[in-house]
Motif scaffolding. Structure first.
Motif, PDB file in Angstrom:
ATOM      1  N   VAL A 202      85.530  43.645  11.698  1.00 43.05           N
ATOM      2  CA  VAL A 202      85.609  43.061  10.361  1.00 43.05           C
ATOM      3  C   VAL A 202      84.232  42.526   9.967  1.00 43.05           C
ATOM      4  CG1 VAL A 202      88.049  42.477  10.520  1.00 43.05           C
ATOM      5  CG2 VAL A 202      86.342  40.838  11.302  1.00 43.05           C
ATOM      6  N   PRO A 203      83.893  42.533   8.672  1.00 40.93           N
ATOM      7  CA  PRO A 203      82.585  42.052   8.234  1.00 40.93           C
ATOM      8  C   PRO A 203      82.367  40.593   8.621  1.00 40.93           C
ATOM      9  CG  PRO A 203      83.627  43.318   6.491  1.00 40.93           C
ATOM     10  CD  PRO A 203      84.668  43.122   7.552  1.00 40.93           C
ATOM     11  N   LEU A 204      81.162  40.320   9.126  1.00 45.08           N
ATOM     12  CA  LEU A 204      80.793  38.956   9.518  1.00 45.08           C
ATOM     13  C   LEU A 204      79.684  38.395   8.638  1.00 45.08           C
ATOM     14  CD1 LEU A 204      81.089  36.609  11.531  1.00 45.08           C
ATOM     15  CD2 LEU A 204      79.427  37.767  12.992  1.00 45.08           C
ATOM     16  N   GLY A 205      78.690  39.221   8.283  1.00 39.21           N
ATOM     17  CA  GLY A 205      77.612  38.684   7.458  1.00 39.21           C
ATOM     18  C   GLY A 205      76.587  39.736   7.095  1.00 39.21           C
ATOM     19  N   TYR A 206      75.768  39.404   6.105  1.00 39.11           N
ATOM     20  CA  TYR A 206      74.649  40.227   5.671  1.00 39.11           C
ATOM     21  C   TYR A 206      73.349  39.483   5.978  1.00 39.11           C
ATOM     22  CZ  TYR A 206      77.981  42.794   2.703  1.00 39.11           C
ATOM     23  OH  TYR A 206      79.029  43.537   2.233  1.00 39.11           O
ATOM     24  N   GLY A 207      72.374  40.216   6.574  1.00 40.64           N
ATOM     25  CA  GLY A 207      71.053  39.621   6.661  1.00 40.64           C
ATOM     26  C   GLY A 207      70.476  39.464   5.265  1.00 40.64           C
ATOM     27  N   SER A 208      70.542  40.544   4.478  1.00 43.42           N
ATOM     28  CA  SER A 208      70.131  40.490   3.079  1.00 43.42           C
ATOM     29  C   SER A 208      70.771  41.635   2.324  1.00 43.42           C
ATOM     30  CB  SER A 208      68.599  40.587   2.946  1.00 43.42           C
ATOM     31  OG  SER A 208      68.143  41.870   3.356  1.00 43.42           O
ATOM     32  N   LEU A 209      70.996  41.420   1.042  1.00 40.21           N
ATOM     33  CA  LEU A 209      71.504  42.453   0.144  1.00 40.21           C
ATOM     34  C   LEU A 209      70.664  42.401  -1.124  1.00 40.21           C
ATOM     35  CD1 LEU A 209      75.194  43.254  -0.772  1.00 40.21           C
ATOM     36  CD2 LEU A 209      73.415  43.208  -2.503  1.00 40.21           C
ATOM     37  N   ARG A 210      69.977  43.511  -1.414  1.00 38.98           N
ATOM     38  CA  ARG A 210      69.193  43.615  -2.640  1.00 38.98           C
ATOM     39  C   ARG A 210      69.923  44.529  -3.612  1.00 38.98           C
ATOM     40  NH1 ARG A 210      62.693  43.849  -1.681  1.00 38.98           N
ATOM     41  NH2 ARG A 210      62.481  41.798  -0.690  1.00 38.98           N
ATOM     42  N   LEU A 211      70.294  43.986  -4.757  1.00 38.02           N
ATOM     43  CA  LEU A 211      71.003  44.755  -5.780  1.00 38.02           C
ATOM     44  C   LEU A 211      70.014  45.100  -6.890  1.00 38.02           C
ATOM     45  CD1 LEU A 211      73.758  45.842  -6.808  1.00 38.02           C
ATOM     46  CD2 LEU A 211      74.007  43.665  -8.023  1.00 38.02           C
ATOM     47  N   TYR A 212      69.687  46.395  -7.017  1.00 34.91           N
ATOM     48  CA  TYR A 212      68.739  46.844  -8.031  1.00 34.91           C
ATOM     49  C   TYR A 212      69.444  47.193  -9.346  1.00 34.91           C
ATOM     50  CZ  TYR A 212      65.776  47.253  -3.917  1.00 34.91           C
ATOM     51  OH  TYR A 212      65.083  46.985  -2.762  1.00 34.91           O
ATOM     52  N   ARG A 213      70.641  47.732  -9.231  1.00 35.49           N
ATOM     53  CA  ARG A 213      71.454  48.063 -10.391  1.00 35.49           C
ATOM     54  C   ARG A 213      72.915  47.884 -10.006  1.00 35.49           C
ATOM     55  NH1 ARG A 213      70.211  54.037 -11.667  1.00 35.49           N
ATOM     56  NH2 ARG A 213      72.174  53.755 -12.779  1.00 35.49           N
ATOM     57  N   PRO A 214      73.811  47.648 -10.979  1.00 35.51           N
ATOM     58  CA  PRO A 214      75.236  47.507 -10.639  1.00 35.51           C
ATOM     59  C   PRO A 214      75.780  48.750  -9.950  1.00 35.51           C
ATOM     60  CG  PRO A 214      74.826  46.754 -12.879  1.00 35.51           C
ATOM     61  CD  PRO A 214      73.559  47.415 -12.415  1.00 35.51           C
ATOM     62  N   LEU A 215      76.764  48.557  -9.082  1.00 35.56           N
ATOM     63  CA  LEU A 215      77.426  49.689  -8.463  1.00 35.56           C
ATOM     64  C   LEU A 215      78.164  50.505  -9.519  1.00 35.56           C
ATOM     65  CD1 LEU A 215      78.896  48.125  -5.181  1.00 35.56           C
ATOM     66  CD2 LEU A 215      76.587  48.976  -5.661  1.00 35.56           C
ATOM     67  N   THR A 216      78.394  51.765  -9.207  1.00 37.35           N
ATOM     68  CA  THR A 216      79.052  52.676 -10.141  1.00 37.35           C
ATOM     69  C   THR A 216      80.394  53.121  -9.566  1.00 37.35           C
ATOM     70  OG1 THR A 216      77.768  54.475  -9.152  1.00 37.35           O
ATOM     71  CG2 THR A 216      76.925  53.510 -11.189  1.00 37.35           C
ATOM     72  N   ALA A 217      81.303  53.566 -10.447  1.00 42.20           N
ATOM     73  CA  ALA A 217      82.651  53.952 -10.016  1.00 42.20           C
ATOM     74  C   ALA A 217      82.617  55.129  -9.048  1.00 42.20           C
ATOM     75  CB  ALA A 217      83.511  54.283 -11.223  1.00 42.20           C
ATOM     76  N   THR A 218      81.602  55.985  -9.168  1.00 41.40           N
ATOM     77  CA  THR A 218      81.350  57.047  -8.198  1.00 41.40           C
ATOM     78  C   THR A 218      80.112  56.645  -7.410  1.00 41.40           C
ATOM     79  OG1 THR A 218      82.283  58.719  -9.668  1.00 41.40           O
ATOM     80  CG2 THR A 218      80.894  59.501  -7.875  1.00 41.40           C
TER      81      THR A 218
END
Length: 209
Positions: A143-159
Motif C-alpha cells: 500500500v502507498p506509504l509516501g512520496y519523496g517528491s511529486l512535481r505536477l507540470y500539467r493536470p492529469l488527463t482522462a487518458t
C-alpha cells in the motif's frame, strides 16, 4: 474504515512563506484527531524537463506480460469503488512497466476539476506490483506509504500513460520504492514522482471509493 462505517477526515493547510503550505491529513473527532500524513505543497516554478526519452521507446521495451482489463473487482486485497474501474493496459520490461489508463465514461470530465485525480494517480503509481522480484499476487500486497517528491507540470488527463521504474525492494522487503513519470496520450510529460514508497500490507482488506 470498515464497510458501512463513517469517519470524519480533516485536511489542513498552513501557509509557510509566500508560496508554500504545510499539509496535514487527520481523522477522528475534536480532541482525538489522529494524523495520517504530512507534507509540503509549493508552487512549481521549474520548467518541464526538456530532454526525455521518447515514450515510443519506453513502450517498445515493455512488451512482455501484457494484460488488459476494465473491472478491478477481482482484486483480492482492495475493495475498489467505481472510479477505480477504468481501462488498464499494463506491460512489463526489465525493472520497469508501461501503463495505459483511461477513466470510465461517467468520470472522464473529473480531471478538469481534480488536477491530481485520485483514482488515476493511485493506479498510475501502484498498479504493477508484479515488478517486485518474487511477487505473489495471492499473498503479497503493498500500500502507498509516501512520496519523496511529486512535481505536477500539467493536470492529469482522462487518458493517461505511466512509466514506472522499480528502484529498490523485493518480495522479502517491508517497503519498495519506485520512480514514476506520467504522460498524456501525446507523450507530453504531466508529472514526475521520485521516491514513491509502498509498504507491505500485513492483512485485511482496504476500500477505495
Amino acid at each position: 474504515v470498515a464497510p458501512g462505517e463513517a469517519r470524519e477526515l480533516r485536511v489542513t493547510l498552513e501557509r509557510r512563506g509566500e508560496a508554500s503550505w504545510e499539509l496535514s491529513v487527520l481523522s477522528g473527532a475534536p480532541g482525538a484527531w489522529v494524523e495520517h500524513a504530512r507534507g509540503r505543497v509549493a508552487r512549481l516554478d521549474a520548467p518541464r524537463p526538456a530532454a526525455l526519452e521518447p515514450v515510443d521507446a519506453i513502450a517498445a521495451r515493455c512488451s512482455r506480460s501484457v494484460r488488459e482489463r476494465f473491472s478491478l473487482s477481482d482484486e483480492p486485497f482492495v475493495a475498489f469503488g467505481p472510479r477505480w474501474a477504468h481501462r488498464v493496459r499494463a506491460a512489463l520490461g526489465d525493472g520497469e512497466a508501461w501503463l495505459e489508463l483511461e477513466l470510465a465514461e461517467p468520470f472522464r470530465s473529473e480531471p478538469d476539476t481534480f488536477a491530481l485525480h485520485p483514482a488515476l494517480l493511485d493506479f498510475a503509481t501502484a498498479g504493477v506490483q508484479e515488478l517486485v522480484p518474487g511477487h505473489d499476487p495471492k499473498t503479497h500486497f503493498y500500500v502507498p506509504l509516501g512520496y519523496g517528491s511529486l512535481r505536477l507540470y500539467r493536470p492529469l488527463t482522462a487518458t493517461l500513460r505511466s512509466h514506472i521504474r522499480l528502484e529498490s525492494g523485493t518480495s522479502q522487503s517491508e517497503t519498495v520504492s519506485y520512480g514514476v513519470r506520467l504522460y498524456d496520450d501525446r507523450g507530453e510529460l504531466l508529472a514526475e514522482i521520485r521516491d514513491f514508497v509502498m509498504r507491505k500490507l500485513s492483512g485485511g482488506t482496504l476500500g477505495a471509493g
